[in-house]
Scaffold this motif. Sequence first.
Motif: not given
Length: 127
Positions: A18, A22, A26, A34
């Motif tokens: 994760n 992420r 980003e 998110i």
Amino acid sequence: MPVRYKLCLLIDDNYIDNFVTRKILESGNFAEKIIIQQSPGDALLALKNGSLKPDVIFLDVRMPGMTGFEFLEEYDKLEPDPEHPVKIFMLSSSLDPTDMDLSLNSRHVAQFIHKPLTYEALEELST
């Protein structure tokens, strides 16, 4: 590069995956926001009650309690909003060809992507 999506939901039980996903999303300016759900059941509940309305979902295949495929079965029972279609990308470390076939045979899954998510794979999603 403009933001592609308003809300991206990441459903994966693995904290490290994760974190990496992420960061890629980003830095790739993929979505304005998110949200990570480590539990597919919690994600389904949020989708069902309308507290989450993602434009795109990245879904892991193998998770404890509920697999990505079980999530898709339950997701299929939700009333879709025709004005707010959701793209689902399976994001998995699975090398099992059966997982890829099952993913691509789902009417909800746009693409199967191998972990870790890369900038190259992210770029291909927009083409």
